[in-house]
Design a protein around this motif. Structure first.
Motif, PDB file in Angstrom:
ATOM      1  N   GLN A 168      29.823 -65.520  68.705  1.00 39.00           N
ATOM      2  CA  GLN A 168      29.156 -66.177  67.586  1.00 39.00           C
ATOM      3  C   GLN A 168      27.750 -66.630  67.992  1.00 39.00           C
ATOM      4  OE1 GLN A 168      30.596 -67.105  64.200  1.00 39.00           O
ATOM      5  NE2 GLN A 168      28.361 -67.067  64.044  1.00 39.00           N
ATOM      6  N   THR A 171      25.496 -63.657  67.990  1.00 39.75           N
ATOM      7  CA  THR A 171      25.218 -63.304  66.591  1.00 39.75           C
ATOM      8  C   THR A 171      24.108 -64.185  66.037  1.00 39.75           C
ATOM      9  OG1 THR A 171      27.505 -62.557  66.224  1.00 39.75           O
ATOM     10  CG2 THR A 171      26.234 -63.167  64.277  1.00 39.75           C
ATOM     11  N   ASP A 172      24.230 -65.497  66.276  1.00 41.93           N
ATOM     12  CA  ASP A 172      23.239 -66.447  65.766  1.00 41.93           C
ATOM     13  C   ASP A 172      21.880 -66.245  66.425  1.00 41.93           C
ATOM     14  OD1 ASP A 172      25.283 -67.497  64.223  1.00 41.93           O
ATOM     15  OD2 ASP A 172      25.681 -69.188  65.573  1.00 41.93           O
ATOM     16  N   LYS A 175      20.111 -63.261  64.926  1.00 39.03           N
ATOM     17  CA  LYS A 175      19.608 -63.618  63.599  1.00 39.03           C
ATOM     18  C   LYS A 175      18.352 -64.480  63.709  1.00 39.03           C
ATOM     19  CE  LYS A 175      21.394 -65.494  59.236  1.00 39.03           C
ATOM     20  NZ  LYS A 175      22.609 -66.075  58.599  1.00 39.03           N
ATOM     21  N   THR A 180      19.194 -58.208  62.457  1.00 39.00           N
ATOM     22  CA  THR A 180      20.471 -58.215  61.740  1.00 39.00           C
ATOM     23  C   THR A 180      21.570 -57.894  62.741  1.00 39.00           C
ATOM     24  OG1 THR A 180      19.408 -57.446  59.706  1.00 39.00           O
ATOM     25  CG2 THR A 180      21.797 -57.191  59.861  1.00 39.00           C
ATOM     26  N   PRO A 181      22.458 -58.856  63.022  1.00 37.80           N
ATOM     27  CA  PRO A 181      23.417 -58.674  64.122  1.00 37.80           C
ATOM     28  C   PRO A 181      24.407 -57.529  63.936  1.00 37.80           C
ATOM     29  CG  PRO A 181      23.260 -60.988  63.474  1.00 37.80           C
ATOM     30  CD  PRO A 181      22.531 -60.206  62.436  1.00 37.80           C
ATOM     31  N   TRP A 182      24.983 -57.401  62.727  1.00 34.63           N
ATOM     32  CA  TRP A 182      26.151 -56.543  62.590  1.00 34.63           C
ATOM     33  C   TRP A 182      25.918 -55.329  61.691  1.00 34.63           C
ATOM     34  CZ3 TRP A 182      30.152 -56.989  65.755  1.00 34.63           C
ATOM     35  CH2 TRP A 182      30.371 -58.220  66.396  1.00 34.63           C
ATOM     36  N   LEU A 238      31.369 -64.767  61.259  1.00 38.10           N
ATOM     37  CA  LEU A 238      30.595 -63.753  61.968  1.00 38.10           C
ATOM     38  C   LEU A 238      29.842 -62.807  61.032  1.00 38.10           C
ATOM     39  CD1 LEU A 238      33.183 -62.836  64.757  1.00 38.10           C
ATOM     40  CD2 LEU A 238      30.907 -63.797  65.164  1.00 38.10           C
ATOM     41  N   ASN A 244      23.629 -61.509  58.212  1.00 38.29           N
ATOM     42  CA  ASN A 244      24.468 -61.152  59.365  1.00 38.29           C
ATOM     43  C   ASN A 244      24.887 -59.690  59.370  1.00 38.29           C
ATOM     44  OD1 ASN A 244      24.347 -63.957  59.799  1.00 38.29           O
ATOM     45  ND2 ASN A 244      26.389 -63.965  60.729  1.00 38.29           N
ATOM     46  N   CYS A 272      20.477 -52.771  62.709  1.00 35.36           N
ATOM     47  CA  CYS A 272      21.600 -53.661  63.019  1.00 35.36           C
ATOM     48  C   CYS A 272      21.950 -53.412  64.481  1.00 35.36           C
ATOM     49  CB  CYS A 272      22.782 -53.438  62.090  1.00 35.36           C
ATOM     50  SG  CYS A 272      23.334 -51.718  61.928  1.00 35.36           S
TER      51      CYS A 272
END
Length: 425
Positions: A168, A171-172, A175, A180-182, A238, A244, A272
């Protein structure tokens, strides 16, 4: 059913030599739906073992589509091969209920298998204490793929992901960096929704452990239990926030699963940065990426809930079942159970061995070897939940309700309750 009937016509005579089982037949018939290069490699190794053992056995191995449906039809008509590799534990159970398959326990070295196989793999084919299905070819899920060169340039470090909290955090961070994480897509024609079920399954096992996962899959724990809801809530944290997922979470319902990872290698830079998928997904990556997977693609396993804690892995594969227990058939089963049966298939196909003592240097690239290290070190191998649930749920309401939740037409509680209510009595 029309499709099954159409497929059945050209295959009607496939079991002729031994379907139903001539105890003296020198021909052993095998059906599977594995990729042709995997089948070719396994057959070569098997025939080499037969020759080395001085056995007078001829192998007739056929690739069959829609094998799970077709084998049930063939059982009911009394026209079956000697051995069948099926991709769902639920089908093994159904075949057993029909009285069509024989226990494998006395055809294999159970002590050797317990030592060699990944923890949990034998259990996936065990029915009422007997081994009825043996995993011969496996696949691994819960793998997070990323664009290796771009990650290095951006300073992201896969080794920092040791638990879900650190995933997490990464991911943050992505961002916050304006990325764009995902990458995420669940569209798959009539099977739309299945990639979301893999996310839920992985999170249930990681956060609640193997025992809870197995009870959930068998419905001893309801679908709308706190444990399953907690998995959904982690997935929401997530993936669901704005920014995200590429295109937004709702767009994933129209993003094809096989194309979801392609933007990681956009010429202008990744659109991504991470894709959670199974080991097979590299076959969907762009040709210029797959031409040198080791240089272009990085991978790490979905982390456990707590660093160093229980860390099961989700997977699937093909389970060998025995419909004829003649001496020759048992001999073939014994050969197929040995660790080195994959030695010819591994270097030139997508074959992945369920034996944790398999020689990983035989895999064709470092990427696959990294996947193997992750899988073979796991605390247990848990079969894909949706493949193990009743069809009404696993390939029905689970897919449908995950899609409704992700599209925003239902909240998580409603989706989970609807799935639970769909479970056959």
């Amino acid at each position: 059913m029309a499709a099954v009937a159409a497929l059945a016509l050209p295959l009607a005579g496939c079991g002729g030599d031994s379907g139903g089982g001539s105890s003296n037949s020198k021909t052993v018939t095998i059906w599977s739906s594995v990729d042709q290069p995997v089948q070719d490699g396994l057959q070569k190794a098997l025939e080499d073992k037969i020759k080395a053992g001085g056995d007078d056995i001829t192998i007739k191995w056929q690739k069959v589509e829609n094998i799970s449906q077709l084998i049930i039809t063939k059982i009911q008509s009394g026209d079956t091969p000697d051995l069948v590799m099926v991709p769902q534990p639920g089908v093994v159970q159904q075949m057993n209920q029909l009285g069509a398959i024989k226990p494998l326990d006395d055809a294999v070295d159970m002590d050797a298998l317990k030592s060699s196989m990944m923890p949990g793999t034998l259990e996936s084919g065990t029915v009422d204490g007997k081994l009825m299905g043996l995993l011969v070819s496996a696949n691994v899920k819960g793998l997070i793929f990323y664009p290796k060169k771009a990650w290095a340039k951006a300073g992201y470090d896969a080794s920092s992901v040791t638990d879900i909290a650190s995933l997490q955090k990464l991911t943050d961070q992505m961002k916050a960096d304006g990325n764009t994480p995902w990458c995420f897509g669940i569209e798959s024609d009539t099977a739309t929704g299945w990639p979301a079920t893999d996310w839920i399954e992985t999170l249930v096992m990681k956060q609640s452990g193997a025992d809870v996962y197995n009870k959930w899959v068998s419905h001893e724990i309801p679908f709308n239990s706190d444990e399953v809801k907690a998995a959904g809530e982690t997935m929401e944290k997530l993936l669901f926030p704005d920014g995200n997922v590429l295109g937004g979470i709702k767009s994933s319902t129209s993003t094809n699963f096989g194309e979801a990872g392609t933007p990681m290698w956009d010429k202008s830079g990744p659109k991504c940065w991470m894709l959670n998928q199974g080991s097979f997904i590299t076959g969907f990556f762009p040709d210029d990426i797959t031409s040198d997977l080791d240089a272009n693609v990085g991978v790490f396993g979905f982390p456990p809930a707590t660093a160093g804690g229980e860390n099961p892995v989700e997977g699937g594969g093909d389970l060998l079942t025995m419909l004829n227990d003649s001496a020759n058939v048992k001999k073939v089963v014994s050969y197929l159970s040995e660790t080195d049966i994959g030695d010819d298939a591994a270097p030139s196909s997508s074959f992945f061995s369920p034996h944790k003592d398999f020689d990983i240097s035989l895999y064709p690239n470092k990427l696959t070897q990294e996947q193997a290290k992750y899988a073979y070190a796991a605390s247990s191998f848990l079969f894909d939940g949706s493949d193990s649930m009743p069809a009404e749920v696993g390939t029905g309401s689970f897919w449908k309700e995950m899609t409704a939740w992700i599209s925003g037409s239902e909240d998580l509680d409603t989706a989970l309750t609807n799935i639970n209510d769909s479970w056959p009595s």
